[in-house]
Design an enzyme around this catalytic site. Sequence first.
Site, short mmCIF file in Angstrom:
data_model
loop_
_atom_site.label_atom_id
_atom_site.label_comp_id
_atom_site.label_asym_id
_atom_site.label_seq_id
_atom_site.Cartn_x
_atom_site.Cartn_y
_atom_site.Cartn_z
N ASP A 85 -43.90 57.76 104.68
CA ASP A 85 -44.36 58.23 105.23
C ASP A 85 -43.84 58.74 107.11
O ASP A 85 -43.75 60.02 107.05
CB ASP A 85 -45.96 58.92 105.62
CG ASP A 85 -46.80 59.12 106.67
OD1 ASP A 85 -46.17 60.47 106.30
OD2 ASP A 85 -47.18 58.69 107.82
N ASP A 143 -44.95 53.52 109.16
CA ASP A 143 -45.95 53.29 109.01
C ASP A 143 -45.10 52.54 107.43
O ASP A 143 -44.27 53.08 107.42
CB ASP A 143 -47.71 53.67 108.59
CG ASP A 143 -47.32 54.81 107.62
OD1 ASP A 143 -46.03 55.36 108.03
OD2 ASP A 143 -48.08 55.35 107.64
N TYR A 176 -54.14 62.30 104.62
CA TYR A 176 -53.41 63.44 104.79
C TYR A 176 -54.60 63.89 103.35
O TYR A 176 -53.84 64.72 102.16
CB TYR A 176 -52.11 63.08 103.57
CG TYR A 176 -50.96 62.74 104.69
CD1 TYR A 176 -50.12 63.61 106.09
CD2 TYR A 176 -50.51 61.65 105.15
CE1 TYR A 176 -49.52 63.45 106.78
CE2 TYR A 176 -49.74 61.32 106.25
CZ TYR A 176 -49.07 62.29 106.78
OH TYR A 176 -48.13 62.06 107.83
N GLU A 232 -45.22 58.67 117.68
CA GLU A 232 -44.81 58.61 116.38
C GLU A 232 -43.80 60.00 115.57
O GLU A 232 -44.59 61.05 115.49
CB GLU A 232 -45.88 58.09 115.31
CG GLU A 232 -45.86 57.87 113.76
CD GLU A 232 -47.16 57.23 113.01
OE1 GLU A 232 -47.53 56.94 112.08
OE2 GLU A 232 -48.17 57.42 113.52
#
Length: 501
Positions: free
Chosen positions: A94, A97, A245, A484
Amino acid sequence: MQLQPPLLFHHFPYSSQMAPKIKATLLVLGLSLLLLLQEAVSVDYGSALTKSLLYFEAQRSGKLPSNQRVSWRGDSALKDGSDVGVDLVGGYYDAGDNVKFGFPLAFTVTMLSWSVIDFGSQLSAGKELDNALAAIKWGTDYFIKAHPQATVLYGQVGDGDADHACWQRPEDMTTPRTSYKIDEQNPGSDLAGETAAALAAASIAFSKSDSDYSSQLLDHAKQLFDFAKSHQGIYQNSIPQAHFYSSSGFQDELLWAAAWLFRATNDKTYSDYLSSSGNTGGTRTMFSWDDKYSGAQILISKLILEGKAPSDGNWGSFKNQGEQFICNVVQKGSNNVKKTNAGALWWDSFNNLQYTTSALFLTLSYSDSLSSTKSSLTCPAGAVSSGDLISFTRSQVDYILGKNPKGLSYMVGFGSSFPVKVHHRGASIVSIKQSRAQVTCQEGFNVWFNSQSPNPNVLEGAIVGGPDQGDNYTDSRSNFQQAEPATVNSGPIVGILARLA
Protein backbone atom coordinates in the site's frame (compact mmCIF):
# COMPACT_ATOMS: atom_id res chain seq x y z
CA MET A 1 35.59 53.22 -42.60
CA GLN A 2 35.79 53.62 -38.84
CA LEU A 3 32.81 52.26 -36.87
CA GLN A 4 31.21 54.46 -34.26
CA PRO A 5 31.28 53.08 -30.70
CA PRO A 6 28.01 51.63 -29.41
CA LEU A 7 25.48 54.24 -28.36
CA LEU A 8 25.51 52.95 -24.77
CA PHE A 9 29.08 54.19 -24.30
CA HIS A 10 28.98 57.23 -26.61
CA HIS A 11 29.23 60.52 -24.71
CA PHE A 12 27.59 58.96 -21.62
CA PRO A 13 27.42 61.55 -18.83
CA TYR A 14 28.70 60.11 -15.58
CA SER A 15 29.36 61.44 -12.10
CA SER A 16 30.35 59.77 -8.81
CA GLN A 17 26.92 60.64 -7.38
CA MET A 18 25.30 58.30 -9.93
CA ALA A 19 27.26 55.21 -8.86
CA PRO A 20 24.80 54.00 -6.15
CA LYS A 21 21.86 54.41 -8.57
CA ILE A 22 23.64 52.43 -11.27
CA LYS A 23 24.53 49.67 -8.81
CA ALA A 24 20.92 49.48 -7.59
CA THR A 25 19.60 49.37 -11.15
CA LEU A 26 22.03 46.62 -12.11
CA LEU A 27 21.09 44.65 -9.00
CA VAL A 28 17.37 44.86 -9.87
CA LEU A 29 18.10 43.87 -13.47
CA GLY A 30 20.21 40.95 -12.27
CA LEU A 31 17.52 39.67 -9.92
CA SER A 32 14.87 40.06 -12.61
CA LEU A 33 17.03 38.13 -15.06
CA LEU A 34 17.60 35.37 -12.49
CA LEU A 35 13.86 35.05 -11.89
CA LEU A 36 13.21 34.93 -15.63
CA LEU A 37 15.85 32.23 -16.04
CA GLN A 38 14.29 30.19 -13.21
CA GLU A 39 10.89 30.45 -14.85
CA ALA A 40 12.39 29.50 -18.22
CA VAL A 41 13.89 26.28 -16.85
CA SER A 42 11.38 23.76 -18.04
CA VAL A 43 10.40 20.82 -15.87
CA ASP A 44 11.25 17.46 -17.43
CA TYR A 45 7.82 15.89 -17.24
CA GLY A 46 8.95 12.96 -19.38
CA SER A 47 11.58 11.94 -16.84
CA ALA A 48 9.07 12.37 -14.01
CA LEU A 49 6.62 10.14 -15.90
CA THR A 50 9.21 7.39 -16.26
CA LYS A 51 10.01 7.56 -12.56
CA SER A 52 6.32 7.57 -11.55
CA LEU A 53 5.91 4.16 -13.19
CA LEU A 54 9.15 2.83 -11.71
CA TYR A 55 7.62 3.49 -8.29
CA PHE A 56 4.95 0.86 -8.91
CA GLU A 57 7.63 -1.75 -9.59
CA ALA A 58 9.12 -0.96 -6.17
CA GLN A 59 5.72 -1.58 -4.57
CA ARG A 60 5.22 -5.01 -6.12
CA SER A 61 4.39 -7.96 -3.94
CA GLY A 62 4.90 -11.55 -5.08
CA LYS A 63 7.22 -13.20 -7.58
CA LEU A 64 8.98 -10.47 -9.52
CA PRO A 65 9.22 -10.79 -13.32
CA SER A 66 12.42 -11.14 -15.32
CA ASN A 67 12.05 -7.59 -16.66
CA GLN A 68 11.82 -6.03 -13.19
CA ARG A 69 13.70 -2.71 -13.36
CA VAL A 70 13.86 -1.82 -9.65
CA SER A 71 16.73 -4.15 -8.82
CA TRP A 72 16.95 -3.62 -5.05
CA ARG A 73 13.62 -5.38 -4.56
CA GLY A 74 13.23 -9.17 -4.36
CA ASP A 75 10.44 -11.75 -4.29
CA SER A 76 8.15 -11.46 -1.27
CA ALA A 77 4.93 -12.77 0.32
CA LEU A 78 4.97 -15.90 -1.85
CA LYS A 79 2.54 -17.74 0.42
CA ASP A 80 -0.18 -15.07 0.56
CA GLY A 81 -3.59 -16.76 0.63
CA SER A 82 -2.29 -20.09 1.87
CA ASP A 83 -4.22 -19.61 5.13
CA VAL A 84 -7.51 -19.81 3.17
CA GLY A 85 -6.45 -22.09 0.34
CA VAL A 86 -6.58 -19.32 -2.30
CA ASP A 87 -3.62 -18.01 -4.33
CA LEU A 88 -3.38 -14.36 -3.32
CA VAL A 89 0.24 -13.84 -4.36
CA GLY A 90 0.87 -10.55 -6.17
CA GLY A 91 -0.63 -7.10 -6.05
CA TYR A 92 0.93 -4.06 -4.41
CA TYR A 93 2.03 -3.01 -0.97
CA ASP A 94 0.00 0.00 0.00
CA ALA A 95 2.47 2.66 1.11
CA GLY A 96 5.48 2.47 3.42
CA ASP A 97 4.16 -0.73 4.98
CA ASN A 98 3.85 -4.32 3.78
CA VAL A 99 0.05 -4.72 3.83
CA LYS A 100 -2.11 -5.23 0.75
CA PHE A 101 -5.18 -3.04 1.37
CA GLY A 102 -7.67 -3.76 -1.41
CA PHE A 103 -9.79 -0.61 -1.12
CA PRO A 104 -7.13 2.05 -1.86
CA LEU A 105 -5.39 -0.34 -4.26
CA ALA A 106 -8.54 -0.59 -6.37
CA PHE A 107 -8.74 3.22 -6.54
CA THR A 108 -5.09 3.33 -7.61
CA VAL A 109 -5.74 0.86 -10.43
CA THR A 110 -8.83 2.80 -11.54
CA MET A 111 -6.76 5.97 -11.83
CA LEU A 112 -3.90 4.21 -13.64
CA SER A 113 -6.46 2.83 -16.08
CA TRP A 114 -8.07 6.24 -16.58
CA SER A 115 -4.58 7.57 -17.31
CA VAL A 116 -4.22 5.07 -20.16
CA ILE A 117 -7.77 5.68 -21.43
CA ASP A 118 -7.44 9.46 -21.63
CA PHE A 119 -3.72 9.86 -22.25
CA GLY A 120 -2.74 6.64 -23.99
CA SER A 121 -1.41 8.40 -27.08
CA GLN A 122 0.85 10.61 -24.94
CA LEU A 123 2.03 7.57 -22.94
CA SER A 124 2.82 5.83 -26.21
CA ALA A 125 4.70 8.87 -27.52
CA GLY A 126 6.75 8.88 -24.32
CA LYS A 127 7.42 5.15 -24.70
CA GLU A 128 5.70 4.44 -21.38
CA LEU A 129 2.40 2.88 -22.49
CA ASP A 130 3.67 -0.68 -22.02
CA ASN A 131 4.94 0.17 -18.54
CA ALA A 132 1.61 1.78 -17.64
CA LEU A 133 -0.31 -1.29 -18.83
CA ALA A 134 2.09 -3.52 -16.88
CA ALA A 135 1.43 -1.45 -13.75
CA ILE A 136 -2.32 -1.91 -14.22
CA LYS A 137 -2.01 -5.63 -14.94
CA TRP A 138 0.03 -6.27 -11.79
CA GLY A 139 -3.00 -5.00 -9.91
CA THR A 140 -5.77 -6.57 -12.01
CA ASP A 141 -4.14 -10.02 -12.06
CA TYR A 142 -4.28 -9.87 -8.28
CA PHE A 143 -7.92 -8.75 -8.26
CA ILE A 144 -8.88 -11.71 -10.46
CA LYS A 145 -7.23 -14.05 -7.95
CA ALA A 146 -8.93 -12.22 -5.09
CA HIS A 147 -12.35 -12.77 -6.69
CA PRO A 148 -12.62 -16.60 -6.78
CA GLN A 149 -16.43 -16.62 -6.65
CA ALA A 150 -19.12 -14.17 -7.80
CA THR A 151 -19.91 -13.06 -4.23
CA VAL A 152 -16.51 -13.52 -2.59
CA LEU A 153 -13.75 -10.89 -2.69
CA TYR A 154 -10.57 -10.89 -0.65
CA GLY A 155 -10.01 -7.31 0.41
CA GLN A 156 -6.85 -7.42 2.49
CA VAL A 157 -3.74 -9.50 3.13
CA GLY A 158 -1.72 -8.71 6.25
CA ASP A 159 -2.61 -7.17 9.57
CA GLY A 160 -1.95 -3.43 9.68
CA ASP A 161 -1.52 -3.26 13.43
CA ALA A 162 1.00 -6.12 13.53
CA ASP A 163 2.78 -4.79 10.45
CA HIS A 164 3.11 -1.28 11.86
CA ALA A 165 4.61 -2.67 15.07
CA CYS A 166 7.58 -3.97 13.04
CA TRP A 167 10.06 -2.38 10.64
CA GLN A 168 11.06 -5.11 8.16
CA ARG A 169 11.71 -5.60 4.47
CA PRO A 170 8.88 -7.33 2.61
CA GLU A 171 11.32 -9.99 1.36
CA ASP A 172 11.88 -11.51 4.83
CA MET A 173 9.11 -10.03 6.98
CA THR A 174 7.81 -12.19 9.81
CA THR A 175 4.48 -10.44 10.42
CA PRO A 176 1.16 -12.31 9.92
CA ARG A 177 -0.16 -12.62 6.36
CA THR A 178 -3.79 -13.17 7.28
CA SER A 179 -6.33 -13.01 4.42
CA TYR A 180 -9.62 -11.14 4.87
CA LYS A 181 -12.70 -11.32 2.65
CA ILE A 182 -16.21 -10.03 2.08
CA ASP A 183 -19.07 -12.34 1.05
CA GLU A 184 -22.87 -12.54 1.17
CA GLN A 185 -22.97 -12.81 4.96
CA ASN A 186 -20.26 -10.16 5.43
CA PRO A 187 -20.75 -7.62 2.62
CA GLY A 188 -18.74 -4.60 1.53
CA SER A 189 -20.40 -2.63 -1.25
CA ASP A 190 -17.69 0.04 -1.24
CA LEU A 191 -14.87 -2.49 -1.65
CA ALA A 192 -16.75 -4.54 -4.27
CA GLY A 193 -17.89 -1.39 -6.07
CA GLU A 194 -14.43 0.18 -6.24
CA THR A 195 -12.92 -3.10 -7.44
CA ALA A 196 -15.65 -3.30 -10.09
CA ALA A 197 -14.74 0.24 -11.19
CA ALA A 198 -11.06 -0.68 -11.40
CA LEU A 199 -11.71 -3.78 -13.49
CA ALA A 200 -14.19 -2.00 -15.79
CA ALA A 201 -11.74 0.87 -16.38
CA ALA A 202 -8.90 -1.61 -16.93
CA SER A 203 -11.03 -3.49 -19.46
CA ILE A 204 -11.17 -0.30 -21.53
CA ALA A 205 -7.43 0.28 -21.12
CA PHE A 206 -6.70 -3.24 -22.47
CA SER A 207 -9.41 -3.28 -25.15
CA LYS A 208 -6.98 -2.44 -27.97
CA SER A 209 -3.99 -4.55 -26.94
CA ASP A 210 -5.56 -7.66 -25.40
CA SER A 211 -9.27 -8.19 -26.12
CA ASP A 212 -9.45 -11.55 -24.32
CA TYR A 213 -8.00 -10.12 -21.12
CA SER A 214 -10.26 -7.08 -21.49
CA SER A 215 -13.32 -9.35 -21.65
CA GLN A 216 -12.17 -11.30 -18.59
CA LEU A 217 -11.78 -8.08 -16.61
CA LEU A 218 -15.22 -6.88 -17.66
CA ASP A 219 -16.86 -10.15 -16.58
CA HIS A 220 -15.37 -9.80 -13.10
CA ALA A 221 -16.42 -6.13 -12.98
CA LYS A 222 -20.05 -6.97 -13.78
CA GLN A 223 -20.17 -9.71 -11.14
CA LEU A 224 -18.69 -7.45 -8.49
CA PHE A 225 -21.10 -4.62 -9.27
CA ASP A 226 -24.04 -7.01 -8.93
CA PHE A 227 -22.58 -8.28 -5.64
CA ALA A 228 -22.14 -4.72 -4.37
CA LYS A 229 -25.75 -3.83 -5.20
CA SER A 230 -27.42 -6.99 -3.95
CA HIS A 231 -25.52 -7.36 -0.64
CA GLN A 232 -25.07 -3.89 0.78
CA GLY A 233 -22.84 -2.85 3.65
CA ILE A 234 -19.69 -0.97 4.59
CA TYR A 235 -16.64 -3.18 4.18
CA GLN A 236 -14.79 -2.41 7.43
CA ASN A 237 -17.77 -3.80 9.32
CA SER A 238 -16.89 -7.12 7.67
CA ILE A 239 -13.10 -6.59 7.74
CA PRO A 240 -12.40 -4.65 10.97
CA GLN A 241 -8.64 -4.92 10.29
CA ALA A 242 -9.19 -2.49 7.38
CA HIS A 243 -9.68 0.39 9.82
CA PHE A 244 -6.63 2.17 8.36
CA TYR A 245 -8.78 2.78 5.26
CA SER A 246 -12.28 3.02 6.69
CA SER A 247 -14.96 3.92 4.17
CA SER A 248 -17.42 6.74 4.86
CA GLY A 249 -20.14 5.09 2.74
CA PHE A 250 -20.73 3.02 -0.39
CA GLN A 251 -23.18 5.00 -2.55
CA ASP A 252 -20.32 6.84 -4.27
CA GLU A 253 -18.57 3.57 -5.19
CA LEU A 254 -21.81 2.20 -6.67
CA LEU A 255 -22.18 5.32 -8.86
CA TRP A 256 -18.47 5.23 -9.76
CA ALA A 257 -18.68 1.56 -10.75
CA ALA A 258 -21.89 2.10 -12.73
CA ALA A 259 -20.30 5.03 -14.58
CA TRP A 260 -17.27 2.98 -15.56
CA LEU A 261 -19.39 0.00 -16.58
CA PHE A 262 -21.56 2.30 -18.70
CA ARG A 263 -18.40 3.76 -20.26
CA ALA A 264 -17.12 0.24 -20.96
CA THR A 265 -20.34 -1.33 -22.26
CA ASN A 266 -22.84 1.40 -23.20
CA ASP A 267 -25.33 -0.95 -21.55
CA LYS A 268 -28.70 0.53 -20.53
CA THR A 269 -28.51 -1.39 -17.23
CA TYR A 270 -25.84 1.00 -15.99
CA SER A 271 -27.28 4.20 -17.49
CA ASP A 272 -30.61 3.38 -15.82
CA TYR A 273 -28.82 2.98 -12.48
CA LEU A 274 -27.19 6.40 -12.90
CA SER A 275 -30.34 8.18 -14.06
CA SER A 276 -32.46 6.75 -11.24
CA SER A 277 -30.01 7.28 -8.38
CA GLY A 278 -31.48 9.24 -5.51
CA ASN A 279 -28.11 10.82 -4.70
CA THR A 280 -25.80 12.49 -7.21
CA GLY A 281 -23.36 13.50 -4.47
CA GLY A 282 -23.56 17.27 -4.48
CA THR A 283 -20.43 19.37 -5.00
CA ARG A 284 -17.65 17.65 -3.08
CA THR A 285 -14.65 19.11 -1.29
CA MET A 286 -12.18 16.40 -2.40
CA PHE A 287 -11.69 13.39 -4.68
CA SER A 288 -9.95 10.45 -3.01
CA TRP A 289 -9.79 6.71 -2.34
CA ASP A 290 -12.75 7.23 0.01
CA ASP A 291 -14.86 9.80 -1.85
CA LYS A 292 -15.48 8.98 -5.55
CA TYR A 293 -18.41 11.31 -6.23
CA SER A 294 -16.35 13.96 -8.07
CA GLY A 295 -14.70 11.29 -10.19
CA ALA A 296 -18.06 9.81 -11.18
CA GLN A 297 -19.45 13.30 -11.87
CA ILE A 298 -16.57 14.26 -14.18
CA LEU A 299 -16.57 10.89 -15.96
CA ILE A 300 -20.29 11.36 -16.63
CA SER A 301 -19.76 15.01 -17.62
CA LYS A 302 -17.24 13.92 -20.24
CA LEU A 303 -19.78 11.47 -21.66
CA ILE A 304 -22.36 14.27 -21.83
CA LEU A 305 -19.95 16.60 -23.65
CA GLU A 306 -19.15 13.81 -26.10
CA GLY A 307 -22.84 13.24 -26.79
CA LYS A 308 -22.78 9.75 -25.27
CA ALA A 309 -25.18 10.55 -22.41
CA PRO A 310 -28.19 12.85 -22.01
CA SER A 311 -27.94 16.16 -20.15
CA ASP A 312 -31.27 16.27 -18.34
CA GLY A 313 -32.34 15.02 -14.91
CA ASN A 314 -29.64 13.33 -12.85
CA TRP A 315 -27.19 13.69 -15.72
CA GLY A 316 -27.36 17.48 -15.58
CA SER A 317 -26.90 17.38 -11.81
CA PHE A 318 -23.81 15.19 -12.12
CA LYS A 319 -22.34 17.61 -14.66
CA ASN A 320 -23.09 20.78 -12.71
CA GLN A 321 -21.74 19.37 -9.45
CA GLY A 322 -18.58 17.98 -11.06
CA GLU A 323 -17.88 21.25 -12.84
CA GLN A 324 -18.34 23.23 -9.62
CA PHE A 325 -15.74 20.99 -7.97
CA ILE A 326 -13.26 21.89 -10.70
CA CYS A 327 -14.18 25.58 -10.32
CA ASN A 328 -13.30 25.32 -6.63
CA VAL A 329 -10.02 23.56 -7.42
CA VAL A 330 -8.89 26.28 -9.86
CA GLN A 331 -9.94 29.03 -7.43
CA LYS A 332 -12.89 30.25 -9.51
CA GLY A 333 -15.68 28.73 -7.43
CA SER A 334 -17.88 29.61 -4.49
CA ASN A 335 -16.03 27.36 -2.03
CA ASN A 336 -12.44 27.34 -3.26
CA VAL A 337 -9.93 24.75 -2.10
CA LYS A 338 -7.48 26.20 0.42
CA LYS A 339 -3.90 26.93 -0.61
CA THR A 340 -0.52 27.01 1.08
CA ASN A 341 1.25 30.33 1.52
CA ALA A 342 3.04 29.75 -1.79
CA GLY A 343 -0.14 28.80 -3.65
CA ALA A 344 -0.21 24.99 -3.63
CA LEU A 345 -3.58 23.31 -3.17
CA TRP A 346 -4.05 22.22 0.42
CA TRP A 347 -6.58 19.93 2.05
CA ASP A 348 -5.01 18.18 5.01
CA SER A 349 -1.85 17.93 7.09
CA PHE A 350 -1.76 14.14 6.59
CA ASN A 351 -0.67 13.13 3.07
CA ASN A 352 -2.02 16.24 1.39
CA LEU A 353 -0.62 15.45 -2.07
CA GLN A 354 -2.93 12.46 -2.52
CA TYR A 355 -5.82 14.93 -2.83
CA THR A 356 -3.82 17.24 -5.08
CA THR A 357 -2.92 14.64 -7.68
CA SER A 358 -6.48 13.27 -7.80
CA ALA A 359 -8.06 16.71 -8.21
CA LEU A 360 -5.53 17.75 -10.84
CA PHE A 361 -6.23 14.60 -12.83
CA LEU A 362 -9.93 15.48 -13.06
CA THR A 363 -9.05 19.06 -14.00
CA LEU A 364 -6.68 18.04 -16.78
CA SER A 365 -8.90 15.26 -18.11
CA TYR A 366 -11.86 17.63 -18.29
CA SER A 367 -9.79 20.31 -20.00
CA ASP A 368 -9.25 18.01 -22.97
CA SER A 369 -12.97 17.22 -23.19
CA LEU A 370 -13.77 20.93 -23.14
CA SER A 371 -11.20 21.56 -25.85
CA SER A 372 -12.34 18.74 -28.15
CA THR A 373 -15.98 19.86 -27.89
CA LYS A 374 -15.13 23.58 -28.13
CA SER A 375 -16.74 24.19 -24.75
CA SER A 376 -15.79 26.26 -21.73
CA LEU A 377 -16.48 26.02 -18.04
CA THR A 378 -18.81 28.54 -16.40
CA CYS A 379 -17.66 29.19 -12.85
CA PRO A 380 -19.02 31.62 -10.24
CA ALA A 381 -15.97 33.84 -10.83
CA GLY A 382 -16.30 33.74 -14.63
CA ALA A 383 -15.65 31.58 -17.66
CA VAL A 384 -12.68 29.20 -17.53
CA SER A 385 -11.13 27.85 -20.71
CA SER A 386 -9.43 24.55 -21.37
CA GLY A 387 -6.13 26.44 -21.53
CA ASP A 388 -6.77 27.94 -18.11
CA LEU A 389 -7.22 24.45 -16.63
CA ILE A 390 -4.00 23.22 -18.23
CA SER A 391 -2.01 26.24 -17.00
CA PHE A 392 -3.33 25.81 -13.47
CA THR A 393 -2.51 22.11 -13.45
CA ARG A 394 0.99 22.76 -14.77
CA SER A 395 1.72 25.31 -12.04
CA GLN A 396 0.60 22.88 -9.33
CA VAL A 397 2.64 20.00 -10.78
CA ASP A 398 5.67 22.28 -11.03
CA TYR A 399 5.31 23.00 -7.31
CA ILE A 400 5.30 19.26 -6.57
CA LEU A 401 8.38 18.75 -8.74
CA GLY A 402 10.50 21.43 -7.08
CA LYS A 403 9.28 24.94 -7.92
CA ASN A 404 8.40 25.72 -4.31
CA PRO A 405 9.91 27.77 -1.47
CA LYS A 406 12.09 24.88 -0.30
CA GLY A 407 13.32 24.07 -3.81
CA LEU A 408 12.49 20.47 -2.92
CA SER A 409 10.95 17.94 -5.31
CA TYR A 410 8.26 15.92 -3.57
CA MET A 411 8.82 13.17 -6.11
CA VAL A 412 11.63 11.00 -4.76
CA GLY A 413 14.58 10.70 -7.13
CA PHE A 414 13.51 13.62 -9.31
CA GLY A 415 15.57 16.81 -9.51
CA SER A 416 18.63 17.78 -7.52
CA SER A 417 16.91 17.91 -4.12
CA PHE A 418 14.27 15.49 -2.84
CA PRO A 419 13.39 13.64 0.40
CA VAL A 420 16.01 11.04 1.34
CA LYS A 421 14.53 9.70 4.60
CA VAL A 422 11.25 8.49 3.17
CA HIS A 423 8.95 6.55 5.52
CA HIS A 424 9.16 3.23 3.65
CA ARG A 425 10.29 -0.12 5.03
CA GLY A 426 11.83 -1.59 1.90
CA ALA A 427 13.64 1.56 0.82
CA SER A 428 15.03 2.34 4.29
CA ILE A 429 16.59 -1.11 4.95
CA VAL A 430 19.59 -2.54 3.12
CA SER A 431 18.51 -4.45 0.01
CA ILE A 432 18.21 -8.20 0.39
CA LYS A 433 20.38 -8.35 -2.75
CA GLN A 434 23.23 -6.86 -0.67
CA SER A 435 22.59 -8.59 2.65
CA ARG A 436 20.46 -11.66 3.25
CA ALA A 437 20.88 -11.42 7.01
CA GLN A 438 17.45 -11.41 8.64
CA VAL A 439 16.28 -7.98 9.79
CA THR A 440 14.11 -8.69 12.82
CA CYS A 441 11.02 -6.77 13.87
CA GLN A 442 12.64 -4.44 16.41
CA GLU A 443 16.10 -4.49 14.84
CA GLY A 444 14.55 -2.71 11.87
CA PHE A 445 13.55 0.19 14.09
CA ASN A 446 16.83 0.29 16.02
CA VAL A 447 19.22 0.04 13.09
CA TRP A 448 17.31 1.42 10.12
CA PHE A 449 14.25 3.46 11.08
CA ASN A 450 16.20 5.51 13.67
CA SER A 451 19.23 5.96 11.43
CA GLN A 452 20.17 9.53 10.56
CA SER A 453 21.55 8.41 7.20
CA PRO A 454 19.62 8.63 3.92
CA ASN A 455 17.68 5.55 2.84
CA PRO A 456 20.03 3.01 1.23
CA ASN A 457 17.55 2.52 -1.63
CA VAL A 458 16.06 5.42 -3.58
CA LEU A 459 12.31 4.92 -4.03
CA GLU A 460 12.29 6.58 -7.44
CA GLY A 461 9.04 8.19 -8.54
CA ALA A 462 7.28 8.02 -5.18
CA ILE A 463 5.15 11.03 -4.25
CA VAL A 464 5.47 11.73 -0.53
CA GLY A 465 2.70 13.28 1.58
CA GLY A 466 4.13 16.74 0.99
CA PRO A 467 4.42 20.05 2.84
CA ASP A 468 2.17 21.65 5.42
CA GLN A 469 0.07 24.74 4.81
CA GLY A 470 3.10 26.92 5.50
CA ASP A 471 5.09 25.11 2.76
CA ASN A 472 7.29 23.44 5.39
CA TYR A 473 8.52 19.86 5.16
CA THR A 474 10.52 17.75 7.60
CA ASP A 475 12.52 14.95 6.00
CA SER A 476 12.28 12.27 8.69
CA ARG A 477 11.10 8.65 8.67
CA SER A 478 9.12 9.30 11.84
CA ASN A 479 7.18 12.04 10.04
CA PHE A 480 4.76 9.66 8.34
CA GLN A 481 2.18 12.42 7.80
CA GLN A 482 4.51 14.15 5.34
CA ALA A 483 7.21 11.63 4.44
CA GLU A 484 5.22 8.50 3.58
CA PRO A 485 4.38 7.91 -0.10
CA ALA A 486 1.39 5.81 -1.15
CA THR A 487 0.11 4.23 -4.35
CA VAL A 488 -2.99 6.47 -4.23
CA ASN A 489 -0.70 9.52 -4.58
CA SER A 490 0.90 8.17 -7.74
CA GLY A 491 -1.97 6.53 -9.62
CA PRO A 492 -3.37 9.87 -10.89
CA ILE A 493 -0.05 11.59 -11.59
CA VAL A 494 0.91 9.10 -14.31
CA GLY A 495 -1.75 10.49 -16.64
CA ILE A 496 -1.04 14.08 -15.64
CA LEU A 497 2.66 13.80 -16.45
CA ALA A 498 1.96 12.04 -19.74
CA ARG A 499 -0.33 14.90 -20.78
CA LEU A 500 2.15 17.62 -19.78
CA ALA A 501 5.26 15.95 -21.22
